[in-house]
Scaffold this motif. Structure first.
Motif, PDB file in Angstrom:
ATOM      1  N   ASP A  36       6.242  -7.480   3.485  1.00 25.02           N
ATOM      2  CA  ASP A  36       5.711  -8.069   4.714  1.00 25.02           C
ATOM      3  C   ASP A  36       6.452  -7.578   5.961  1.00 25.02           C
ATOM      4  OD1 ASP A  36       3.777  -9.516   3.425  1.00 25.02           O
ATOM      5  OD2 ASP A  36       4.993 -11.332   3.241  1.00 25.02           O
ATOM      6  N   GLY A  37       7.462  -6.736   5.784  1.00 28.39           N
ATOM      7  CA  GLY A  37       8.256  -6.286   6.917  1.00 28.39           C
ATOM      8  C   GLY A  37       7.512  -5.330   7.835  1.00 28.39           C
ATOM      9  N   ARG A  38       7.920  -5.306   9.089  1.00 35.81           N
ATOM     10  CA  ARG A  38       7.256  -4.458  10.084  1.00 35.81           C
ATOM     11  C   ARG A  38       7.376  -2.968   9.728  1.00 35.81           C
ATOM     12  NH1 ARG A  38       6.304  -5.337  15.925  1.00 35.81           N
ATOM     13  NH2 ARG A  38       7.104  -7.439  15.545  1.00 35.81           N
ATOM     14  N   LEU A  39       8.601  -2.532   9.418  1.00 35.47           N
ATOM     15  CA  LEU A  39       8.813  -1.123   9.080  1.00 35.47           C
ATOM     16  C   LEU A  39       8.104  -0.774   7.776  1.00 35.47           C
ATOM     17  CD1 LEU A  39      10.161   1.603   9.603  1.00 35.47           C
ATOM     18  CD2 LEU A  39      12.211   0.743   8.425  1.00 35.47           C
ATOM     19  N   PHE A  40       8.124  -1.696   6.825  1.00 35.83           N
ATOM     20  CA  PHE A  40       7.475  -1.449   5.535  1.00 35.83           C
ATOM     21  C   PHE A  40       5.974  -1.231   5.730  1.00 35.83           C
ATOM     22  CE2 PHE A  40       5.780  -2.221   1.355  1.00 35.83           C
ATOM     23  CZ  PHE A  40       6.774  -1.790   0.485  1.00 35.83           C
ATOM     24  N   HIS A  41       5.333  -2.090   6.520  1.00 32.59           N
ATOM     25  CA  HIS A  41       3.904  -1.933   6.793  1.00 32.59           C
ATOM     26  C   HIS A  41       3.617  -0.593   7.457  1.00 32.59           C
ATOM     27  CE1 HIS A  41       1.431  -5.465   5.819  1.00 32.59           C
ATOM     28  NE2 HIS A  41       2.546  -6.163   5.886  1.00 32.59           N
ATOM     29  N   GLN A  42       4.450  -0.214   8.398  1.00 27.57           N
ATOM     30  CA  GLN A  42       4.253   1.050   9.095  1.00 27.57           C
ATOM     31  C   GLN A  42       4.348   2.229   8.118  1.00 27.57           C
ATOM     32  OE1 GLN A  42       6.969   1.623  12.343  1.00 27.57           O
ATOM     33  NE2 GLN A  42       6.438   3.783  12.620  1.00 27.57           N
ATOM     34  N   GLN A  43       5.322   2.170   7.222  1.00 25.08           N
ATOM     35  CA  GLN A  43       5.493   3.257   6.263  1.00 25.08           C
ATOM     36  C   GLN A  43       4.371   3.286   5.227  1.00 25.08           C
ATOM     37  OE1 GLN A  43       9.442   2.362   4.858  1.00 25.08           O
ATOM     38  NE2 GLN A  43      10.433   3.674   6.396  1.00 25.08           N
ATOM     39  N   VAL A  44       3.890   2.102   4.815  1.00 27.34           N
ATOM     40  CA  VAL A  44       2.756   2.061   3.889  1.00 27.34           C
ATOM     41  C   VAL A  44       1.536   2.706   4.524  1.00 27.34           C
ATOM     42  CG1 VAL A  44       1.087   0.540   2.745  1.00 27.34           C
ATOM     43  CG2 VAL A  44       3.523   0.060   2.567  1.00 27.34           C
ATOM     44  N   LEU A  45       1.270   2.380   5.777  1.00 29.62           N
ATOM     45  CA  LEU A  45       0.121   2.965   6.474  1.00 29.62           C
ATOM     46  C   LEU A  45       0.248   4.475   6.554  1.00 29.62           C
ATOM     47  CD1 LEU A  45      -2.482   2.703   8.076  1.00 29.62           C
ATOM     48  CD2 LEU A  45      -1.114   2.198  10.119  1.00 29.62           C
ATOM     49  N   GLN A  46       1.428   4.973   6.875  1.00 31.81           N
ATOM     50  CA  GLN A  46       1.624   6.417   6.946  1.00 31.81           C
ATOM     51  C   GLN A  46       1.421   7.079   5.586  1.00 31.81           C
ATOM     52  OE1 GLN A  46       5.588   6.608   8.600  1.00 31.81           O
ATOM     53  NE2 GLN A  46       4.874   6.447  10.721  1.00 31.81           N
TER      54      GLN A  46
END
Length: 256
Positions: free
Chosen positions: A196-206
């Motif tokens: 649920d982390g902000r950086l984690f979401h960003q990396q998943v999207l990438q």
């Protein structure tokens, strides 16, 4: 459960009675072939990307046969011939299953090749159940679906963005709206769950976006392929995050 004994076998619908008779006669012929059900089971019921066929077929034939056997001849009326074919299909099905059971009892120790095939099908069937349950939980709440797969060691602990992106990209039966919603999430600064982390979401999207092989294609083709995999969320900010990531990947790969 099931249908009441008095419910008719046919009624208003897209098929005439003579067409239904042809279907049932063909089904009886197929069920008489001892290789039919195993082949269908391996091709559909053990394939995570396809709907089950054997289990619903067995349940439906048994249900229809129960209706016929619990009904008097005059209750079936013009459907009497259909009833005869239903019972024939049921008997053929039961005979085939009994034959396979007797073979299993006669050869309790199969050869290594057959044993390997049996274990492969069992594993494929189990995997199908696991991913369907994971998809159901993910649709209700993404954290639940991901944690469920972690508990079964299907996803790593701790989670990695690459593993989650691969799950979103490849897992069967995932709700497209749920995938789009997760991809568009901004994430939390202090998450209780790692995914649920902000950086984690960003990396998943990438990672998710980069999993699309868009090199050498035009922008419209890239967009068509990308948007066929999920459904864009309703919020403008979520859509913006997804499309920005897509445009960067598309710019690096596209011919235009």
């Amino acid at each position: 459960g099931g249908l009441p004994p008095s419910q008719p076998l046919s009624g208003p619908g897209p098929f005439r009675q003579d067409e239904l008779e042809v279907v049932l006669e063909s089904l009886c012929d197929l069920l008489a072939d001892e290789g039919f059900l195993p082949a269908v089971f391996a091709s559909f019921d053990c394939d995570p990307g396809r709907e089950d066929l054997v289990q619903p077929l067995v349940q439906f034939v048994c249900q229809c046969a129960r209706i016929v056997l619990n009904s008097a001849s005059e209750e079936l009326g013009p459907n009497r011939e259909l009833g005869v074919l239903v019972v024939q299909a049921y008997k053929t099905l039961m005979a085939g299953l009994q034959h396979r059971l007797l073979l299993s009892d006669a050869f309790p120790q199969p050869g290594p090749r057959l044993l390997g095939l049996r274990e492969l099908m069992r594993a494929a069937r189990q995997a199908k159940h696991v991913f369907r349950e994971a998809a159901r939980r993910f649709h209700a709440k993404p954290e639940q679906g991901l944690a469920y797969l972690q508990g079964l060691a299907v996803l790593p602990t701790p989670l990695t963005p690459a593993a989650v992106a691969r799950f979103l990209r490849q897992a069967p039966d995932l709700n497209k709206e749920a995938v789009g919603s997760y991809l568009g999430e901004l994430g939390k600064d202090s998450p209780r769950f790692e995914a649920d982390g902000r950086l984690f979401h960003q990396q998943v999207l990438q990672q998710y976006v980069s999993s699309f092989p868009l090199r050498g294609q035009g922008v419209l083709d890239c967009m068509r392929v990308f948007l066929s995999a999920f459904r864009l969320p309703g919020e403008a900010q979520q859509i913006d995050r997804i499309l920005v990531a897509f445009s960067e990947h598309c710019h690096a790969c596209s011919l235009e």
